[in-house]
Motif scaffolding. Structure first.
Motif, PDB file in Angstrom:
ATOM      1  N   SER A   2      -2.042  -3.764  -5.505  1.00 42.83           N
ATOM      2  CA  SER A   2      -2.306  -2.841  -4.310  1.00 42.83           C
ATOM      3  C   SER A   2      -3.822  -2.670  -3.956  1.00 42.83           C
ATOM      4  CB  SER A   2      -1.713  -1.393  -4.994  1.00 42.83           C
ATOM      5  OG  SER A   2      -2.955  -0.838  -5.822  1.00 42.83           O
ATOM      6  N   PHE A   3      -3.860  -2.140  -2.736  1.00 43.60           N
ATOM      7  CA  PHE A   3      -5.210  -1.792  -2.259  1.00 43.60           C
ATOM      8  C   PHE A   3      -6.132  -1.035  -3.116  1.00 43.60           C
ATOM      9  CE2 PHE A   3      -8.044   0.846   0.411  1.00 43.60           C
ATOM     10  CZ  PHE A   3      -8.787  -0.061   0.998  1.00 43.60           C
ATOM     11  N   ARG A   4      -5.572   0.263  -3.665  1.00 44.51           N
ATOM     12  CA  ARG A   4      -6.265   1.133  -4.912  1.00 44.51           C
ATOM     13  C   ARG A   4      -6.692   0.222  -6.066  1.00 44.51           C
ATOM     14  NH1 ARG A   4      -2.076   4.501  -3.715  1.00 44.51           N
ATOM     15  NH2 ARG A   4      -1.369   4.621  -5.963  1.00 44.51           N
ATOM     16  N   ALA A 149     -10.671   4.568   5.035  1.00 47.30           N
ATOM     17  CA  ALA A 149      -9.317   4.897   5.084  1.00 47.30           C
ATOM     18  C   ALA A 149      -9.076   5.858   6.163  1.00 47.30           C
ATOM     19  CB  ALA A 149      -8.994   6.087   3.949  1.00 47.30           C
ATOM     20  N   ALA A 174      -2.733  -0.471   8.623  1.00 45.36           N
ATOM     21  CA  ALA A 174      -3.339  -0.386   7.129  1.00 45.36           C
ATOM     22  C   ALA A 174      -3.181  -1.711   6.520  1.00 45.36           C
ATOM     23  CB  ALA A 174      -2.734   0.742   6.362  1.00 45.36           C
ATOM     24  N   GLU A 175      -1.914  -2.578   6.727  1.00 49.23           N
ATOM     25  CA  GLU A 175      -1.570  -3.816   6.134  1.00 49.23           C
ATOM     26  C   GLU A 175      -2.450  -4.706   6.747  1.00 49.23           C
ATOM     27  OE1 GLU A 175       0.006  -4.199   3.488  1.00 49.23           O
ATOM     28  OE2 GLU A 175       0.970  -2.448   3.319  1.00 49.23           O
ATOM     29  N   ASP A 178      -6.205  -4.300   6.128  1.00 47.68           N
ATOM     30  CA  ASP A 178      -6.470  -4.132   4.742  1.00 47.68           C
ATOM     31  C   ASP A 178      -7.221  -2.976   4.690  1.00 47.68           C
ATOM     32  OD1 ASP A 178      -6.338  -4.931   2.289  1.00 47.68           O
ATOM     33  OD2 ASP A 178      -8.079  -6.254   2.350  1.00 47.68           O
ATOM     34  N   CYS A 179      -6.913  -1.728   5.021  1.00 45.43           N
ATOM     35  CA  CYS A 179      -7.503  -0.620   4.720  1.00 45.43           C
ATOM     36  C   CYS A 179      -6.661   0.415   4.167  1.00 45.43           C
ATOM     37  CB  CYS A 179      -8.113   0.125   6.181  1.00 45.43           C
ATOM     38  SG  CYS A 179      -6.878   0.752   7.120  1.00 45.43           S
ATOM     39  N   GLY A 180      -7.441   1.655   3.714  1.00 43.81           N
ATOM     40  CA  GLY A 180      -6.673   2.566   3.110  1.00 43.81           C
ATOM     41  C   GLY A 180      -6.101   3.816   3.970  1.00 43.81           C
ATOM     42  N   ILE A 181      -5.164   4.667   3.492  1.00 41.68           N
ATOM     43  CA  ILE A 181      -4.631   5.798   4.371  1.00 41.68           C
ATOM     44  C   ILE A 181      -5.015   7.000   3.460  1.00 41.68           C
ATOM     45  CG2 ILE A 181      -2.444   6.834   5.092  1.00 41.68           C
ATOM     46  CD1 ILE A 181      -1.149   4.180   5.297  1.00 41.68           C
ATOM     47  N   ASP A 209       0.981   2.127  -1.787  1.00 37.67           N
ATOM     48  CA  ASP A 209      -0.297   1.407  -2.254  1.00 37.67           C
ATOM     49  C   ASP A 209      -1.193   1.585  -1.612  1.00 37.67           C
ATOM     50  OD1 ASP A 209       0.993  -0.405  -0.614  1.00 37.67           O
ATOM     51  OD2 ASP A 209       0.344  -2.023  -1.670  1.00 37.67           O
ATOM     52  N   ARG A 210      -1.362   2.144  -0.220  1.00 37.76           N
ATOM     53  CA  ARG A 210      -2.445   2.098   0.614  1.00 37.76           C
ATOM     54  C   ARG A 210      -2.965   3.517   0.705  1.00 37.76           C
ATOM     55  NH1 ARG A 210      -4.794  -2.378   2.487  1.00 37.76           N
ATOM     56  NH2 ARG A 210      -3.121  -4.089   2.361  1.00 37.76           N
TER      57      ARG A 210
END
Length: 284
Positions: A2-4, A149, A174-175, A178-181, A209-210
């Motif tokens: 996951s991103f995190r 994000a 986000a996908e 490739d960043c967060g939310i 996971d974002r």
């Protein structure tokens, strides 16, 4: 992964927005001071671009107390004109001073060349707009050299050109970027009321996971619509959306926003404590 997890982003706990009026309480050094119940702070990035003076001194005092995450309001990631390089340099300067785990701003546009509208305006949810935002988010994240994000905004208008719902647009941005939310539960509720969609559908569609952070705030009921004013306690329906979100994604950094009609710091801390209790309930 996951991103995190890939970026090692922590769950900071429950925090509040650091506002000047509350500085005396925030900087109270008594062992039982209300600030002892606060895990972290969020600042408005734009207020700390100046090179010196009281803002910079207070920024360092905040950073010495707790983790501090910068949250911007003027990046205008969805605007059609080029990204403001001076703004980005100012933001990177704040990032260098704070060394935060991430930085954030809003999925919106806020002006055109020569005119700042001082509002967070929604985008048309089209493939063209999506590609435009994705490329700009990549630029910002690469420039900052830090996870970035995007926050969903509250909205009061829609576009006939839109070809997908907001939650699908945000998830795909986000996908692909490739960043967060930064998921604002109050904004979801306000927009759902204003536009007639189910807020639970929005929450359930966001890729868990974002999500790197959650915002909670209060709104003002204008009769024919709800206005996101950050001027009141969080309402019960938004607390329920928060519970639903936590059930999907687990414990996540949570922030109470209160920017207008500011209460005493004790009231703000009480809101943070309610968020903490809900986190514990869901975890158990």
């Amino acid at each position: 992964m996951s991103f995190r997890a890939r970026h090692g982003l922590p769950d900071l706990g429950v925090g509040v927005g650091a506002r000047v009026r509350h500085y005396p309480a925030i900087f109270d050094e008594a062992p039982d001071a209300p600030v002892s119940k606060i895990d972290w702070f969020e600042i408005i990035s734009d207020n700390f671009f100046c090179p010196g003076g009281p803002p910079q001194k207070n920024l360092q005092r905040l950073r010495a107390l707790r983790p501090v995450v910068p949250h911007g309001v003027s990046l205008s990631i969805g605007a059609s004109h080029a990204l403001d390089q001076e703004y980005l340099r100012g933001l990177k300067g704040v990032v260098a001073k704070l060394r935060p785990p991430w930085a954030s701003d809003h999925l919106c546009w806020s002006g055109v060349p020569g005119a700042d509208l001082h509002d967070l305006l929604p985008l048309p949810y089209t493939r063209e707009a999506l590609s435009h935002v994705v490329e700009r988010v990549r630029q910002v994240q690469d420039f900052l050299e830090l996870p970035f994000a995007l926050e969903n905004v509250s909205s009061y208008m829609t576009y006939r050109a839109s070809t997908m719902p907001e939650w699908e647009f945000l998830a795909e941005v986000a996908e692909r970027a490739d960043c967060g939310i930064l998921l604002d539960c109050n904004n979801v509720f306000v927009s759902a009321h204003n536009h007639g969609f189910d807020p639970n559908v929005y929450i359930d569609a966001i890729p868990a996971d974002r999500v790197v952070q959650i915002h909670l705030a209060g709104y003002t009921d204008k009769g024919s619509y709800l206005l996101d004013t950050h001027s009141a306690p969080v309402v019960d329906a938004v607390w329920e959306l928060y519970r639903r979100t936590l059930r999907r994604i687990g414990p996540i950094s949570t922030l109470i926003e209160w920017d207008d009609d500011l209460p005493t710091f004790d009231v703000l801390v009480a809101e943070a404590e309610r968020a903490r209790r809900i986190r514990e309930e869901v975890a158990s």
